[in-house]
Scaffold this motif. Structure first.
Motif, mmCIF file in Angstrom:
data_model
loop_
_atom_site.group_PDB
_atom_site.id
_atom_site.type_symbol
_atom_site.label_atom_id
_atom_site.label_comp_id
_atom_site.label_asym_id
_atom_site.label_seq_id
_atom_site.Cartn_x
_atom_site.Cartn_y
_atom_site.Cartn_z
ATOM 1 N N MET A 96 0.323 33.560 89.620
ATOM 2 C CA MET A 96 0.794 33.334 88.276
ATOM 3 C C MET A 96 -0.079 32.264 87.625
ATOM 4 S SD MET A 96 4.559 32.450 86.774
ATOM 5 C CE MET A 96 5.181 33.965 87.414
ATOM 6 N N LYS A 97 -0.330 32.421 86.349
ATOM 7 C CA LYS A 97 -1.145 31.478 85.574
ATOM 8 C C LYS A 97 -0.278 30.846 84.486
ATOM 9 C CE LYS A 97 -4.737 32.945 87.779
ATOM 10 N NZ LYS A 97 -5.204 32.234 88.918
ATOM 11 N N LEU A 98 -0.620 29.627 84.120
ATOM 12 C CA LEU A 98 0.098 28.897 83.080
ATOM 13 C C LEU A 98 -0.907 28.312 82.103
ATOM 14 C CD1 LEU A 98 2.552 27.430 81.813
ATOM 15 C CD2 LEU A 98 2.235 25.655 83.545
ATOM 16 N N ILE A 99 -0.673 28.555 80.826
ATOM 17 C CA ILE A 99 -1.502 27.966 79.772
ATOM 18 C C ILE A 99 -0.612 26.993 79.001
ATOM 19 C CG2 ILE A 99 -2.801 28.439 77.670
ATOM 20 C CD1 ILE A 99 -3.353 31.237 78.832
ATOM 21 N N ILE A 100 -1.094 25.763 78.799
ATOM 22 C CA ILE A 100 -0.296 24.716 78.161
ATOM 23 C C ILE A 100 -1.032 24.172 76.945
ATOM 24 C CG2 ILE A 100 0.727 22.423 78.453
ATOM 25 C CD1 ILE A 100 0.854 23.007 81.448
ATOM 26 N N ASP A 101 -0.256 23.856 75.896
ATOM 27 C CA ASP A 101 -0.818 23.187 74.727
ATOM 28 C C ASP A 101 0.233 22.261 74.152
ATOM 29 O OD1 ASP A 101 -2.677 22.457 72.832
ATOM 30 O OD2 ASP A 101 -2.466 24.264 71.636
ATOM 31 N N VAL A 102 -0.229 21.237 73.458
ATOM 32 C CA VAL A 102 0.655 20.289 72.789
ATOM 33 C C VAL A 102 0.293 20.286 71.312
ATOM 34 C CG1 VAL A 102 1.448 17.896 72.677
ATOM 35 C CG2 VAL A 102 0.749 18.858 74.868
ATOM 36 N N GLY A 103 1.304 20.446 70.466
ATOM 37 C CA GLY A 103 1.094 20.405 69.023
ATOM 38 C C GLY A 103 1.894 19.270 68.421
ATOM 39 N N TYR A 104 1.410 18.751 67.319
ATOM 40 C CA TYR A 104 2.046 17.599 66.685
ATOM 41 C C TYR A 104 2.398 17.916 65.240
ATOM 42 C CZ TYR A 104 0.131 15.151 70.676
ATOM 43 O OH TYR A 104 -0.174 14.760 71.949
ATOM 44 N N GLN A 105 3.601 17.456 64.819
ATOM 45 C CA GLN A 105 4.015 17.608 63.433
ATOM 46 C C GLN A 105 5.179 16.664 63.163
ATOM 47 O OE1 GLN A 105 5.394 21.533 62.356
ATOM 48 N NE2 GLN A 105 4.944 21.190 60.216
ATOM 49 N N ASN A 106 5.093 15.954 62.044
ATOM 50 C CA ASN A 106 6.186 15.069 61.608
ATOM 51 C C ASN A 106 6.645 14.100 62.691
ATOM 52 O OD1 ASN A 106 6.152 16.426 59.151
ATOM 53 N ND2 ASN A 106 7.672 17.902 59.831
ATOM 54 N N ASN A 107 5.720 13.400 63.306
ATOM 55 C CA ASN A 107 6.016 12.391 64.334
ATOM 56 C C ASN A 107 6.734 12.945 65.559
ATOM 57 O OD1 ASN A 107 4.798 10.291 62.873
ATOM 58 N ND2 ASN A 107 6.649 10.031 61.663
ATOM 59 N N LYS A 108 6.581 14.231 65.808
ATOM 60 C CA LYS A 108 7.125 14.852 67.015
ATOM 61 C C LYS A 108 6.030 15.684 67.657
ATOM 62 C CE LYS A 108 11.926 15.076 65.770
ATOM 63 N NZ LYS A 108 13.161 15.795 65.953
ATOM 64 N N ALA A 109 6.204 15.928 68.935
ATOM 65 C CA ALA A 109 5.272 16.786 69.662
ATOM 66 C C ALA A 109 6.056 17.941 70.257
ATOM 67 C CB ALA A 109 4.580 16.008 70.769
ATOM 68 N N LYS A 110 5.404 19.094 70.346
ATOM 69 C CA LYS A 110 6.001 20.235 71.029
ATOM 70 C C LYS A 110 5.016 20.680 72.105
ATOM 71 C CE LYS A 110 8.656 23.503 69.247
ATOM 72 N NZ LYS A 110 9.072 24.678 68.438
ATOM 73 N N VAL A 111 5.494 20.703 73.330
ATOM 74 C CA VAL A 111 4.702 21.154 74.463
ATOM 75 C C VAL A 111 5.120 22.597 74.746
ATOM 76 C CG1 VAL A 111 4.131 20.753 76.886
ATOM 77 C CG2 VAL A 111 4.694 18.815 75.406
ATOM 78 N N VAL A 112 4.150 23.491 74.794
ATOM 79 C CA VAL A 112 4.434 24.912 75.006
ATOM 80 C C VAL A 112 3.627 25.410 76.196
ATOM 81 C CG1 VAL A 112 4.356 27.209 73.981
ATOM 82 C CG2 VAL A 112 4.838 25.225 72.534
ATOM 83 N N GLY A 113 4.278 26.170 77.038
ATOM 84 C CA GLY A 113 3.615 26.768 78.191
ATOM 85 C C GLY A 113 3.870 28.264 78.224
#
Length: 58
Positions: free
Chosen positions: A1-18
């Motif tokens: 299994m493979k996992l791709i991760i990214d972090v995005g920023y908006q309005n002083n919050k971060a969202k981590v998505v995998g």
């Protein structure tokens, strides 16, 4: 299994998505995981381990 991760920023919050895939040639996403993080510091290029890595670990 493979996992791709990214972090995005908006309005002083971060969202981590995998995104989970069976392998690199897969055409379908098996699972999507995400977490919102309120503790956002200023981004410093080249210092991934200080800013983004702690969010990914959470």
């Amino acid at each position: 299994m493979k996992l791709i991760i990214d972090v995005g920023y908006q309005n002083n919050k971060a969202k981590v998505v995998g995104g989970f895939f069976e392998d690199w040639n897969a055409n379908q996403l098996l699972k999507l995981a995400y977490k919102e993080v309120d503790e956002v510091q200023e981004y410093i290029p080249g210092e991934f381990y200080k800013i983004e890595l702690p969010k990914i670990v959470k």
